[in-house]
Design a protein around this motif. Structure first.
Motif, PDB file in Angstrom:
ATOM      1  N   ARG A  39       9.788  -3.973   8.341  1.00  9.36           N
ATOM      2  CA  ARG A  39       8.492  -4.259   7.736  1.00  9.36           C
ATOM      3  C   ARG A  39       7.817  -2.961   7.337  1.00  9.36           C
ATOM      4  O   ARG A  39       7.474  -2.160   8.166  1.00  9.36           O
ATOM      5  N   ARG A  40       7.593  -2.783   6.050  1.00  8.72           N
ATOM      6  CA  ARG A  40       6.853  -1.637   5.560  1.00  8.72           C
ATOM      7  C   ARG A  40       5.476  -2.101   5.107  1.00  8.72           C
ATOM      8  O   ARG A  40       4.471  -1.637   5.592  1.00  8.72           O
ATOM      9  N   THR A 110       3.882  -0.585   9.218  1.00  8.53           N
ATOM     10  CA  THR A 110       3.690  -1.816   8.459  1.00  8.53           C
ATOM     11  C   THR A 110       2.199  -1.990   8.196  1.00  8.53           C
ATOM     12  O   THR A 110       1.366  -1.314   8.811  1.00  8.53           O
ATOM     13  N   ASN A 140      -0.198   1.785   5.784  1.00  5.10           N
ATOM     14  CA  ASN A 140       0.538   1.437   7.006  1.00  5.10           C
ATOM     15  C   ASN A 140      -0.132   2.001   8.250  1.00  5.10           C
ATOM     16  O   ASN A 140      -0.711   3.097   8.217  1.00  5.10           O
TER      17      ASN A 140
END
Length: 295
Positions: A39-40, A110, A140
């Protein structure tokens, strides 16, 4: 539904095994393929890697319902007997040896704003919404983020040490600074190191800075001064991140009490114990629950 069992390898980090995505039944003793979520900016990206280490099943499992990046998406928790449990109410706060359980809501690097749904039965993890849209941070988050189970920041309690601010009606937040990116729904054992008293739109929103007991540097850090020594600049980076993350949305910067800096481990433990007592009063209905789910 996709069942993801949290797995622990004796010499490697834990991973999530996506049972429903396996193409065939794995023979006993063989090594399965393990799906790791990358998950970015969301939680929808998926890749498959092979495990080369014997794996051991954890006590808790996470089951997905709905599709990631939708309003319906939920992550529910189940114990080893298959009973649905609340990550907020049913997972113990204390993990033994001075450690505490930490439920990961948002993996590091994320931006999807995932959180325990405190008003829904069994308090699953969901993506927060605002004005009819799924919420994302403007950038993020650089650390694993989540909650301490069996804690609660009582909105009727005014803290004289932090400008008289009242609690934000949520479990206590944790910022875990270890090197490994955890996964949504992981339950880790962590060591509290420091704490920030964030004031968000007038509400007190504690941020416990902690490290996973499995991190290579865990034995080196026991207090805020150790964090400065072995993770230089991290405490200030955390404060600045939480100070500024709402500014791109046109909101003012968050403020901080306690001299605008992180307090040490002893103060963190004091807050954890106090908010655990607030949670106990909530669960026994000594304090009104309002819309919060106690299941």
């Amino acid at each position: 539904m996709a069942m993801r069992a949290l797995l622990h390898a004796p010499t490697s980090p834990p991973y999530f095994l996506c049972h429903s995505r396996l193409s065939k039944t794995v023979a006993a003793g063989s090594l399965p393929s393990v799906y790791l979520f990358s998950r970015r900016t969301s939680i929808a990206s998926l890749r498959c890697q092979s495990s080369t280490t014997t794996l051991e099943t954890s006590k808790y499992q996470a089951k997905e319902e709905g599709k990631p990046d939708t309003f319906e998406y939920r992550v529910f928790f189940f114990d080893s007997a298959g009973k649905k449990v609340s990550p907020w109410h049913d997972i113990p706060l204390k993990a033994g040896d001075g450690l505490f359980h930490f439920v990961v809501e948002i993996p590091k690097e994320t931006s999807a704003k995932m959180e325990v749904a405190t008003e829904e039965p069994h308090t699953p993890i969901k993506q927060d919404t605002k004005k009819g849209k799924l919420r994302f941070y403007p950038y993020n988050i650089n650390w694993n983020y989540g909650l301490l189970p069996q804690t609660w920041e009582d909105p009727s309690h005014s803290n004289a040490e932090v400008e008289g601010a009242f609690g934000d009606n949520d479990p206590v937040d944790v910022v875990e600074i270890g090197e490994r990116r955890a996964e949504i729904g992981e339950v880790l054992k962590v060591k509290p190191l420091a704490i920030l008293a964030m004031i968000d739109e007038g509400e007190l929103d504690w941020k416990v800075i902690a490290i996973s007991a499995d991190d290579p540097k865990a034995s080196l850090v026991n207090d805020a001064d150790d964090v400065e020594k072995h993770f230089p600049g991290t405490l200030e980076a955390i404060r600045v991140w939480f100070r500024d993350y709402k500014i791109p949305d046109g909101k003012p910067a968050n403020k901080f009490g306690l001299g605008n800096k992180a307090a040490g481990k002893d103060y963190a433990l004091k807050v954890i114990n106090e908010t655990n007592k607030f949670w106990s009063s909530l669960l026994t209905r000594s304090t009104p629950a309002g819309d919060l789910s106690l299941i």
